[in-house]
Structures are given as C-alpha cells and as structure tokens.
Scaffold this motif. Structure first.
Motif, short mmCIF file in Angstrom:
data_model
loop_
_atom_site.label_atom_id
_atom_site.label_comp_id
_atom_site.label_asym_id
_atom_site.label_seq_id
_atom_site.Cartn_x
_atom_site.Cartn_y
_atom_site.Cartn_z
N LEU A 38 11.88 -27.62 -30.13
CA LEU A 38 12.04 -27.18 -28.50
C LEU A 38 13.63 -27.23 -28.34
CD1 LEU A 38 9.31 -29.39 -26.99
CD2 LEU A 38 9.56 -27.18 -26.79
N VAL A 39 13.99 -26.33 -27.72
CA VAL A 39 15.21 -26.26 -27.33
C VAL A 39 15.17 -25.97 -25.83
CG1 VAL A 39 17.50 -24.89 -27.45
CG2 VAL A 39 16.09 -25.11 -29.29
N LEU A 40 16.33 -26.85 -25.30
CA LEU A 40 16.38 -26.59 -23.75
C LEU A 40 16.60 -25.30 -23.30
CD1 LEU A 40 17.64 -30.18 -22.59
CD2 LEU A 40 15.21 -29.35 -22.49
N PRO A 41 15.99 -24.66 -22.34
CA PRO A 41 16.47 -23.37 -21.78
C PRO A 41 17.91 -23.49 -21.07
CG PRO A 41 14.95 -24.27 -20.45
CD PRO A 41 14.74 -24.94 -21.53
N SER A 42 18.79 -22.65 -21.21
CA SER A 42 19.98 -22.60 -20.70
C SER A 42 19.91 -22.56 -19.06
CB SER A 42 20.98 -21.50 -21.03
OG SER A 42 20.28 -20.45 -20.61
N VAL A 43 20.66 -23.42 -18.51
CA VAL A 43 20.69 -23.48 -17.00
C VAL A 43 22.15 -23.35 -16.66
CG1 VAL A 43 20.37 -24.86 -15.02
CG2 VAL A 43 18.90 -25.04 -17.08
N VAL B 66 24.83 -23.67 -13.99
CA VAL B 66 25.08 -24.77 -12.94
C VAL B 66 26.67 -24.68 -12.79
CG1 VAL B 66 25.25 -27.16 -12.18
CG2 VAL B 66 23.29 -26.37 -13.45
N GLU B 67 26.93 -24.54 -11.38
CA GLU B 67 28.59 -24.52 -10.90
C GLU B 67 28.68 -25.74 -10.29
OE1 GLU B 67 28.80 -19.57 -10.29
OE2 GLU B 67 29.81 -21.24 -8.89
#
Lengths: 274, 161
Positions: free
Chosen positions: A48-53, A55-56
C-alpha cells in the motif's frame, strides 16, 4: 545470503519490490519455501502506497530572503553631498542670526547716581552700535563677515529712526510710538503718566531684557516716580498754604486732609496768585 | 549557499515539508510554524549548507521538530485536523478512500508515520530515511515492512466493517 526468521523482515520489502539480486532472490524463496506461514504473509501482502497529495505552504513570502545589495558609490556620494549641504545651510542660518540681531536696537548709557533727574542723559546710542557690534565679533569672524555685519547693523540703526519700523519691531503700535518718543529728543512732549505707562509696559513686554540695551528702566522709573512724588508733595504744600489763607477750593478739604490733592484739582487761576 | 539558492530551496521543498508536517501532526497551524522555524534556522546557517544536502537537512529538521512536538504534547493518534484532500474535481469514491487513508495514518505511531510519509510522499530511499531518522538501513526496512503490514490490516478491517 542466509535468510532466517530473525532477519527475513529486513529483506521482505526488497523481495516484494524486486530489489534483490538473482542469487539473493533464490535464497529468499528457498527460505520462504521452508516457512509456509511467512510465505503466506508475503503473498497476501499488498504494498500500500499513499496516494500523492498536493499541498501548498500557505505563505511562502514569509520564508523568502532577499540579499541586501551593496550600495553603489553614487549612493554614498549622494548622501555625503546631502550632509555637506545641510552643514552649509546650518552655518549660513547661524551666521544670519548673529548678524541680524533684533535685540540690538537701542542702548542707553548707564546712569550714575539717582541725583541726576534729568532725562537728557538718556539717549539712544545708535551711533556706537555698528562699532560695538563689530568689536564683539572681530575675534570670532572673518573680515568679510564683519563687514557684512557692519552693513547690516548700519541698516538697522537707520531703521530705528523710523517710528513705523519701530512699531513693526515692537509689534505694538501704541507702545512703539511712546517708546520711540521716550528715546528721542521729543521725550519732553510725552506726558508723565504716559511715560510711566510706557516704562511699565516695556518691562512687562520684556522688550528691555531682550534688547541688551541697558535701559535702566528701573532707575528711570524711579526718577519718574520721585519726580511725581516731589510734585505731589509740592501740591500738597500749596494746598495747605491755600487752606491757611482760606483759599482752598470748596469741596477739596477731604483731599487736602488725605493728601490726595492733585494738581488738576486746583484751578489754574490759583497758580497766578502772588 | 547563496540567497538565491536558499530561495530556490523554499520553492522546491516548502510544500513538501508542510505536507509532511501536517500529516505528522494533524495540525496545520503547528505545521506552518514548524516549517517557518526550520527555514529560519536554515537561513541562519545557509552559508554552511551545501545546496545538494538542503533537502535532507530540511526534512531532518522538520522531522525532529515534529518528534519534539509529540514529546511535549504527548499526542500521537488523536486526529484533530487532517490534510485538506478534498477538491471539486475529486470523485466521492476518491474522497472516501483518502479519508480512509488519513484515518489509518492516524492509527500509526510517530515513527511509523514518518517512515510512510517520507517513503511515499517524498520518495526518500531507505538509506536517506535511515540518515534522516538516524537508524540503520535494516531498521528502516524492518519498520517500514511492519508499518505496511499494519496499514493493510487496518484497511482490511475497515473494509469488512
């Protein structure tokens, strides 16, 4: 590589991600074959790889730094020029203040002793103003500045002869005129009460202290008051004499008794008595 | 490092550092403060830091600051504020998935969260993570393996509920 239960976890991810060499992979699979439970774990394992998010950071401007640029030679030269200009301006203004004193209008020579009740000796010493001023400055200023001051003071002296100018200088028309008369040859024409009033007003307006003129107003006022006292005493004496001669005007007995009999209470005709 | 290079580091890493800090702390305000403080310290030492080592320096600093925060506050798994993952273009399914992931993240310890975030969000290698967390590479792999197993377990449990 020999894999065991104690170290298999350290290589599990490498095995799953296919990062092991051929030899190491074969050895690892041999280990798994010997440990079916662990093999089942890895087969059911999902990477399981965290989906990219995206954020600024809220405000990057707070984080940026701006390097200070070294100031150019023009910048420094401009600042130096501005400083020099300010110094020259300040020096000019200071010189102007010294050279145009409005506190050197008139000067009264010191009066010696109170016996001299004559007002003749109180004269405006305008003619010495230029020389005196020049003397005071000679030790401190150049010849050019002295000449300049002398010209300015001479002009000031000339202005004193003009009562209108004097009014302007004293900022008080009534007092200006009286003071001018006081200082002039026409002082005898100034009535006594106005003389006293003028002197008092001069003191209150502090014209005397500011003008370095040695007004000796106190002494002058003393002379005026003494003169008035003498005059009043004289009138009283006259009044008493008239009373003895039964010549005191009717209605003035009280004034005679209280010593408040004034010159203007006695009819002029009485003064012609012989 | 020059001032320009420093500013380039801000452009490249500020967002990632902020994302990492928010994911760790579940607190956007605290995360912003930490990132700002880290950059401030970085600026004070920018002339000593090689541009190539800037990312590692920054993430190490933020990671340490987050751990310090946990120690001070003794908070670990209580989620107060999560990453703003929802946007108009996202489908409701995606949104649910991401909510689920965030919930699972909140069940991890600080170290486990660090491992997952550094690996998946920032793409750090095992060696880089080891340097950052001051572990051996083996320790990183072992803990990451266990963390992923835990995530899988949590996901399976949540799907079956």
């Amino acid at each position: 590589m020999k894999y065991t239960i104690d170290n298999y976890e350290a290589f599990a991810l490498d095995y799953i991600e296919n990062n092991l060499s051929e030899v190491d992979r074969r050895d690892y699979e041999a280990f798994l074959a010997s440990n079916p439970e662990i093999k089942r774990q890895l087969e059911n394992f999902q990477l399981l790889v965290l989906p990219s998010v995206v954020v600024e950071y809220p405000d990057k401007n707070k984080l940026y730094r701006h390097k200070k640029h070294p100031k150019s030679l023009v910048f420094y030269l401009r600042n130096i020029a501005a400083i020099i200009l300010l110094i020259v301006l300040a020096a000019y203004l200071m010189n102007s203040k010294i050279s145009t004193p409005d506190d050197q209008l008139v000067e009264i020579p010191a009066q010696k002793g109170v016996d001299d009740h004559s007002l003749e000796n109180i004269k405006p010493v305008k003619e010495n103003l230029v020389e005196k001023h020049a003397e005071s400055l000679s030790g401190k200023q150049s010849k050019f500045t002295q000449n300049k001051l002398a010209v300015q003071n001479r002009k000031k002296v000339e202005e004193l002869n003009d009562i209108d100018t004097f009014h302007l200088l004293t900022k008080d028309n009534s007092i200006g005129e009286d003071v001018a008369m006081l200082m002039s040859d026409d002082r005898e024409a100034l009535p006594l009460d106005r003389k006293q009033k003028t002197i008092t007003l001069i003191e209150r307006k502090s014209i005397k202290p500011d003008f370095h003129r040695g007004y000796l107003i106190d002494k002058y006022r003393t002379l005026i008051i003494e003169e008035e006292e003498i005059r009043n005493e004289t009138f009283l004496k006259i009044g008493r004499l008239l009373a003895k001669a039964n010549l005191i005007p009717t209605g003035l007995e009280n004034e005679l008794g209280e010593g408040t009999l004034k010159e203007n209470m006695i009819p002029e005709t009485y003064f012609d008595l012989k | 490092m020059t001032a320009n290079e420093y500013n380039q580091c801000v452009n490249k890493h500020a967002d990632g550092l902020y994302r990492f800090a928010v994911s760790m702390l579940s607190d956007r305000i605290e995360a912003e403060d930490i990132v700002q403080q880290v950059f401030e310290k970085f600026w004070n030492r920018h002339q000593e830091v090689d541009p190539g080592a800037a990312k590692s320096y920054l993430f190490t600093s933020v990671h340490r600051a987050c751990i310090d925060f946990f120690r001070r506050k003794k908070t670990s798994r209580n989620t107060t504020e999560l990453l703003p993952l929802h946007d108009a273009a996202m489908s409701s399914q995606d949104f649910e998935n991401k909510q689920l992931i965030q919930h699972m993240l909140s069940q991890l310890t600080e170290e486990q969260k660090s491992l997952i975030l550094l690996r998946d969000y920032e793409g750090y290698s095992y060696k880089e993570i080891a340097d950052l967390m001051e572990w051996t590479e083996a320790q990183v792999k072992i803990n990451l393996f266990r963390t992923r197993k835990k995530l899988q377990f949590l996901l399976t449990n949540s799907l079956t509920q």
